[in-house]
Enzyme design. Structure first.
Site, mmCIF file in Angstrom:
data_model
loop_
_atom_site.group_PDB
_atom_site.id
_atom_site.type_symbol
_atom_site.label_atom_id
_atom_site.label_comp_id
_atom_site.label_asym_id
_atom_site.label_seq_id
_atom_site.Cartn_x
_atom_site.Cartn_y
_atom_site.Cartn_z
ATOM 1 N N CYS A 41 0.870 -1.181 0.000
ATOM 2 C CA CYS A 41 0.000 0.000 0.000
ATOM 3 C C CYS A 41 0.902 1.225 0.000
ATOM 4 O O CYS A 41 1.606 1.489 0.986
ATOM 5 C CB CYS A 41 -0.913 0.019 1.221
ATOM 6 S SG CYS A 41 -1.897 1.547 1.360
ATOM 7 N N MET A 86 -4.631 5.011 -5.325
ATOM 8 C CA MET A 86 -3.715 4.240 -4.508
ATOM 9 C C MET A 86 -2.296 4.727 -4.762
ATOM 10 O O MET A 86 -1.934 5.028 -5.898
ATOM 11 C CB MET A 86 -3.824 2.756 -4.845
ATOM 12 C CG MET A 86 -5.245 2.198 -4.743
ATOM 13 S SD MET A 86 -6.266 2.526 -6.204
ATOM 14 C CE MET A 86 -5.652 1.287 -7.327
#
Length: 398
Positions: A104, A319
């Site tokens: 992430c 993201m």
């Protein structure tokens, strides 16, 4: 009938970029959860509140979105010249599954700050005032990230005036460097960055057609497709896609076929067990449009439009790892991302996403016929939202 009491585990709830997650020091986890396996997965699912057939995460720390259903483990690094090892788990919302297949990028920002907060960085490396460059080993994908964390009076500076579209309030800026962001290629072409060896491929998607795609392993494996080819403009907001079951099925079909083409899975039936990667994103040339906050974004202020899906839903912003893929692909002439941005050579790109805009930089070079990117750079912010202990039933990870 008696039931096991709850136990409490030291934890910190943090925002990083446009994501949130529950952060743990490895040493604070129950002993059976300090190693990979079913116990750790069960613990993280219970912490987040999954699987939840109501898709609300009422009985957990998750936020019932891909951006807020995350857990992170940090420990002192086992790697030379690194401060911490960072391991990331993407917790599924309505199924019993934790995906460890990728990183992430947003929470990479918080990982640098948390490493300092949690005492995992050598105090001698932390200035009284200035910048502490935390060298992070991203254990999911085996890559180095450097987080340049601002320090004030010996502590992480969390407040500031840096604004990030998709985050309500300003905070202190943290610059991230993703070193050598391309993954090792496993696809049919064996290229390190482009797994098929091509900048553009034809992807046959049953029920959809044959689509031109750029398949890239940089930041996170990503399938890029032209918005117009699938009936979109590139200005769509979440409600235009996430409430459309047919659209979501189409994107999942593209993702599954892309995963096979990239060599990430051998058959489309395996895609359900690899939900975090690859990502699917669609691109378009810039046009004037309105973001989810009502902000008007002018075509002249951006290079292209990008929308991306995460865990089966259109992301509310972008993201961080996908931003690395966007910046990398934009820097390489001939990819769909580069062409949507107008083509040619470039070292940075500003793209429009549902919440606004984001700049990401990447420098690409071609050596021995292969494209390489030494690093990608972008700025995010992070702050602690709550710290103390998270409580779970004592038998939830048995």
């Amino acid at each position: 009938m008696s039931h096991p009491a709850q136990i409490k585990i030291p934890a910190t709830y943090m925002r990083g970029g446009t994501s949130k997650g529950v952060f743990f020091r490895l040493e604070d986890l129950p002993s059976s959860c300090q190693v990979p396996g079913a116990a750790r997965d069960k613990l993280f699912m219970r912490v987040i509140g999954s699987p939840d057939p109501y898709a609300k995460h009422t009985d957990g720390m998750g936020g019932a979105t891909s951006s807020t259903s995350k857990c992170v483990i940090l420990s002192r690094s086992t790697q030379t010249d690194h401060d911490v090892d960072y391991l990331y788990g993407q917790v599924a919302i309505d199924s019993a599954f934790v995906d460890w297949s990728g990183n992430c990028g947003n929470l990479s920002t918080a990982a640098g700050a948390f490493a300092i907060h949690a005492g995992l960085v050598d105090p001698a490396r932390i200035p009284e005032d200035g910048i502490c460059s935390v060298r992070i080993w991203q254990a999911n994908i085996g890559k180095t990230i450097i987080a340049h964390v601002p320090i004030s009076a010996g502590q992480v500076q969390e407040t500031g005036d840096f604004e990030l579209d998709g985050v309500t309030f300003p905070a202190a800026e943290i610059q991230l460097e993703f070193l050598d962001p391309a993954d090792e290629g496993e696809g049919e072409g064996g290229g390190a960055m482009f797994p098929t060896g091509n900048l553009v491929d034809d992807l046959v998607v049953p029920g959809v057609g044959t689509l031109e795609v750029t398949l890239i392993n940089a930041g996170i494996p990503t399938v890029f497709v032209n918005a117009a080819a699938i009936g979109y403009s590139g200005t769509e907001l979440q409600e235009a896609i996430n409430g459309d079951a047919r659209a979501l099925a189409m994107f999942e079909a593209i993702r599954a076929q892309g995963a096979v083409k990239m060599g990430l899975i051998s058959d489309v039936s395996q895609a359900a067990s690899r939900q975090h990667t690859p990502k699917v994103a669609f691109v378009a040339p810039p046009v004037d449009h309105v973001s989810s906050s009502g902000k008007v974004v002018k075509a002249g202020d951006i290079d292209l439009l990008v929308r991306a899906l995460s865990m089966g839903k259109l992301h509310h912003a972008m993201m961080g790892t996908a931003a690395v893929a966007i910046g990398t692909a934009a820097a390489i002439p001939g990819t769909l991302v580069n062409l949507a941005a107008g083509g040619g050579e470039r070292q940075s790109v500003v793209f429009g996403h549902p919440s606004g805009t984001l700049r990401v930089g990447a420098e690409a070079v071609r050596l021995d016929g292969q494209w390489q990117v030494k690093k990608a750079i972008m700025s995010r912010s992070a702050r602690i939202l709550m710290e103390g202990w998270v409580r779970v039933p004592g038998d939830c990870f048995e």
